[in-house]
Enzyme design. Structure first.
Site, PDB file in Angstrom:
ATOM      1  N   GLU A   1     -50.793 -27.309 -26.107  1.00  0.00           N
ATOM      2  CA  GLU A   1     -51.965 -28.183 -26.156  1.00  0.00           C
ATOM      3  C   GLU A   1     -53.106 -27.745 -25.404  1.00  0.00           C
ATOM      4  OE1 GLU A   1     -50.025 -32.157 -25.479  1.00  0.00           O
ATOM      5  OE2 GLU A   1     -49.124 -32.240 -27.399  1.00  0.00           O
TER       6      GLU A   1
ATOM      7  N   GLU B   1     -43.366 -30.325 -31.068  1.00  0.00           N
ATOM      8  CA  GLU B   1     -42.808 -31.359 -30.002  1.00  0.00           C
ATOM      9  C   GLU B   1     -42.988 -32.661 -30.601  1.00  0.00           C
ATOM     10  OE1 GLU B   1     -44.135 -29.950 -25.696  1.00  0.00           O
ATOM     11  OE2 GLU B   1     -45.133 -31.804 -26.610  1.00  0.00           O
TER      12      GLU B   1
END
Length: 308
Positions: free
Chosen positions: A120, A220
């Site tokens: 991220e 995720e």
């Protein structure tokens, strides 16, 4: 399931993205419940618990707790594969992780599924797409025989932020998608997971170089259990976590999408974090298992797994 049909139709018009066999993996912490570093035996116990569901885990920073040099031999002894991580946001951590992998990977290449550079990073705005691509290419030169990629939020793929990576030929792209952090009620959460992946996958397919087939998987996804913090309409709770898992994650696996569940075990040592809404959020109750490896719900998807 209708969600699967919708996803199939969405990707049928963009065939460049290739999904694998629908295997379940786990995000795995490298610390014990008290915050002390795990040793090889701890990882082996983790693997003994998780092998009922899948045999792949991912970590985030190879130098953290010296984890790379411990988890790889544990994985080899238990028949697991590991997606290792490099944290590039700070140059010191980037160099430390690369150095840790230089020591840990040789002789263990057979259990390294991939190396992700960043998690991220684009979402946090710490790198532009071209800047992250440069880092990925640097790591690929160091480990020419290992698959190198990254993990980022679904919307950073869908909105074009990650275009440089896709067009640059990065072969391993993990898509993080949390309906919970989008504030979705549990009734809408499974569909949101599918919509998120469709948005990311279509962009990846449209921008991938002709003839290439980047690996795309859910990097995720998950839902907090009892004791977790609510986020708008998204309510924490073990029943909701099981519902999201069965109707969202299991459906993805049945369709043929690999997915990493966040996360394997509770991590009670973690401090609270500040969410996008400015409120403190608990991050200690996201495990499929408790910190002492007890299951919170029945995680049997009842799908046929492809043999390797």
């Amino acid at each position: 399931m209708r969600f699967s049909t919708a996803l199939s139709l969405a990707l049928a018009v963009s065939p460049a993205a290739v999904f694998a066999a629908g295997n379940l993996g786990f995000s795995l912490g490298v610390k014990r419940p008290d915050g002390q570093c795990k040793d090889q035996a701890d990882f082996e116990k983790d693997f003994d618990t998780l092998k009922a569901h899948g045999t792949t885990v991912r970590t985030y920073a190879a130098a953290d707790c010296g984890s790379a040099s411990l988890i790889l031999p544990a994985a080899k002894s238990k028949g697991f594969k590991v997606v290792l991580g490099i944290w590039p946001d700070v140059e010191e951590s980037y160099k430390a992780d690369v150095d840790a992998l230089k020591k840990a990977v040789p002789g263990n290449e057979d259990v390294v599924a991939a190396i992700t550079v960043g998690s991220e990073t684009l979402y946090r705005g710490n790198f532009t797409g071209p800047e992250l691509l440069k880092k990925i290419k640097e790591v690929q030169k160091v480990f020419p025989k290992i698959t190198i990629g990254t993990a980022d939020s679904w919307n950073k793929y869908a909105d074009g932020t990650a275009d440089a990576l896709i067009e640059g030929g990065v072969k391993y792209l993990l898509v993080n998608a949390f309906a919970f952090w989008q504030g979705k009620a549990i009734e809408q959460a499974p569909k949101t997971l599918f919509d998120d992946l469709v948005g990311a996958a279509k962009r990846i397919a449209d921008k991938a170089p002709q003839g290439s087939s980047p690996y795309v998987a859910i990097g995720e996804t998950g839902w907090p259990t009892d004791g977790g913090t609510d986020y708008g309409a998204a309510k924490a709770g073990t029943k909701n976590a099981e519902k999201f898992y069965k109707e969202g994650v299991c459906a993805m696996l049945a369709w043929g999408v690999d997915a990493f569940y966040f996360e394997a075990f509770d991590e009670p040592w973690k401090p609270k974090s500040i969410g996008d809404n400015g409120n403190a959020a608990d991050e200690t109750h996201w495990g499929m298992y408790t910190a002492d490896r007890k299951p919170k719900f029945n995680a049997d998807c009842k799908v046929n797994k492809k043999k390797d």
